[in-house]
Design an enzyme around this catalytic site. Structure first.
Site, PDB file in Angstrom:
ATOM      1  N   SER A 220       3.109  -6.855   2.797  1.00  0.00           N
ATOM      2  CA  SER A 220       2.160  -5.986   3.472  1.00  0.00           C
ATOM      3  C   SER A 220       0.761  -6.092   2.861  1.00  0.00           C
ATOM      4  O   SER A 220       0.169  -7.167   2.854  1.00  0.00           O
ATOM      5  CB  SER A 220       2.682  -4.548   3.446  1.00  0.00           C
ATOM      6  OG  SER A 220       1.970  -3.727   4.332  1.00  0.00           O
TER       7      SER A 220
ATOM      8  N   PHE B 110       0.833  -1.201   0.000  1.00  0.00           N
ATOM      9  CA  PHE B 110       0.000   0.000   0.000  1.00  0.00           C
ATOM     10  C   PHE B 110       0.867   1.250   0.000  1.00  0.00           C
ATOM     11  O   PHE B 110       1.727   1.415   0.868  1.00  0.00           O
ATOM     12  CB  PHE B 110      -0.893  -0.038   1.238  1.00  0.00           C
ATOM     13  CG  PHE B 110      -1.866   1.100   1.361  1.00  0.00           C
ATOM     14  CD1 PHE B 110      -2.942   1.205   0.496  1.00  0.00           C
ATOM     15  CD2 PHE B 110      -1.719   2.057   2.353  1.00  0.00           C
ATOM     16  CE1 PHE B 110      -3.857   2.238   0.614  1.00  0.00           C
ATOM     17  CE2 PHE B 110      -2.616   3.093   2.486  1.00  0.00           C
ATOM     18  CZ  PHE B 110      -3.693   3.194   1.616  1.00  0.00           C
TER      19      PHE B 110
ATOM     20  N   HIS C  16       9.718  -3.252   8.437  1.00  0.00           N
ATOM     21  CA  HIS C  16       8.557  -3.648   7.634  1.00  0.00           C
ATOM     22  C   HIS C  16       8.915  -4.045   6.201  1.00  0.00           C
ATOM     23  O   HIS C  16       8.499  -5.091   5.715  1.00  0.00           O
ATOM     24  CB  HIS C  16       7.528  -2.514   7.614  1.00  0.00           C
ATOM     25  CG  HIS C  16       6.282  -2.853   6.868  1.00  0.00           C
ATOM     26  ND1 HIS C  16       5.437  -3.874   7.266  1.00  0.00           N
ATOM     27  CD2 HIS C  16       5.738  -2.329   5.733  1.00  0.00           C
ATOM     28  CE1 HIS C  16       4.422  -3.955   6.425  1.00  0.00           C
ATOM     29  NE2 HIS C  16       4.587  -3.041   5.487  1.00  0.00           N
TER      30      HIS C  16
ATOM     31  N   ASP D 289       8.423  -4.209  13.533  1.00  0.00           N
ATOM     32  CA  ASP D 289       7.763  -3.649  12.359  1.00  0.00           C
ATOM     33  C   ASP D 289       6.998  -2.418  12.819  1.00  0.00           C
ATOM     34  O   ASP D 289       6.112  -2.513  13.664  1.00  0.00           O
ATOM     35  CB  ASP D 289       6.810  -4.695  11.766  1.00  0.00           C
ATOM     36  CG  ASP D 289       6.142  -4.257  10.466  1.00  0.00           C
ATOM     37  OD1 ASP D 289       5.947  -3.045  10.275  1.00  0.00           O
ATOM     38  OD2 ASP D 289       5.785  -5.140   9.669  1.00  0.00           O
TER      39      ASP D 289
END
Length: 252
Positions: free
Chosen positions: A93, A25, A222, A194
């Site tokens: 993610s 994203f 992350h 993260d």
């Protein structure tokens, strides 16, 4: 509209094993490009599309929603199916969430799934409020660039479009509701440190999917595909594909 430098999609035609990679994203294919190139060098046909609204401006992304991103992956998946004997899906993610959705929808047509720091639940309070905030706030601070490795940079937006984020809860709900349909081999890489996605998503996968393999990444944040554990992810995913593919990983 001009693309951000490095945001271009990546495609490579090689052998009969296809791998569809899904970026995250507000990110771009750049975050997964080294992974894709590694798999290509080892004989896989790789598709790494750019999701609609990504890699240009956050204002353009605010006009898109999760259905647009998923539709782009569906198209890429169909192309791989048309030329490959077997297809694996993988993602980072939100891309990991979309990869799971592909596995839920397509069943046995997806041979296996590899996820890196998946996001499948609303565990960030500000994002949880996005469906309401979208009427008052056009954007929030960006989430790109959570990398431990010195000098590593992720190409992504510095702002998060709230209208686009407001569509995520519906996607998360759909994916969670259908997790029982994920019967394919599943490998998950998880960074305990993260700063974007909390541990709740991995906890759900551990609880809901029997036999899931979870590998901890203790030297990455992350965006682990650009971080200190990237080589481990690349090699581990290649071993995973070789283990579960019915045809060899080799060039035509």
């Amino acid at each position: 509209m001009p693309l951000m430098r490095g945001a271009e999609p990546y495609h490579h035609e090689a052998g009969q094993i296809g791998v569809l990679l899904c970026h995250g994203f507000t990110g771009t294919p750049q975050s997964l490009r080294p992974w894709g190139e590694f798999l290509a060098r080892n004989g896989a046909s790789v598709s790494l599309p750019r999701l609609p609204g990504h890699g240009t401006t956050w204002q353009e992304m605010s006009r898109t929603r999760w259905q647009d991103w998923y539709a782009e992956l569906e198209k890429a998946f169909a192309v791989l199916q048309g030329r490959c004997a077997e297809v694996f899906v993988a993602g980072l993610s939100l891309g990991a969430c979309l990869a799971l959705r592909l596995a839920e929808v397509h069943g046995a047509a997806v041979k296996g799934v590899v996820l890196v720091n998946p996001s499948i639940t609303s565990d960030v309070p500000l994002l949880a409020l996005a469906p309401v905030l979208k009427w008052f706030v056009p954007s929030m601070p960006g989430v790109a660039g959570d990398i431990k490795k010195e000098g590593a940079v992720e190409v992504g937006y510095t702002r998060t479009p709230v209208r686009a984020a407001a569509t995520l809860p519906r996607l998360w709900s759909l994916v969670q509701a259908d997790l029982g349909k994920v019967t394919q081999p599943l490998l998950v890489y998880h960074s305990p440190e993260d700063h974007v996605v909390k541990p709740a998503s991995v906890a759900i996968l551990r609880r809901r999917i029997p036999g899931v393999t979870i590998e901890e990444l203790h030297d990455s944040y992350h965006v682990a595909t650009l971080d200190n554990d990237a080589d481990r992810i690349f090699a581990g995913s290649l071993d995973f594909i070789r283990t579960h593919a019915s045809v060899p990983l080799q060039r035509d």
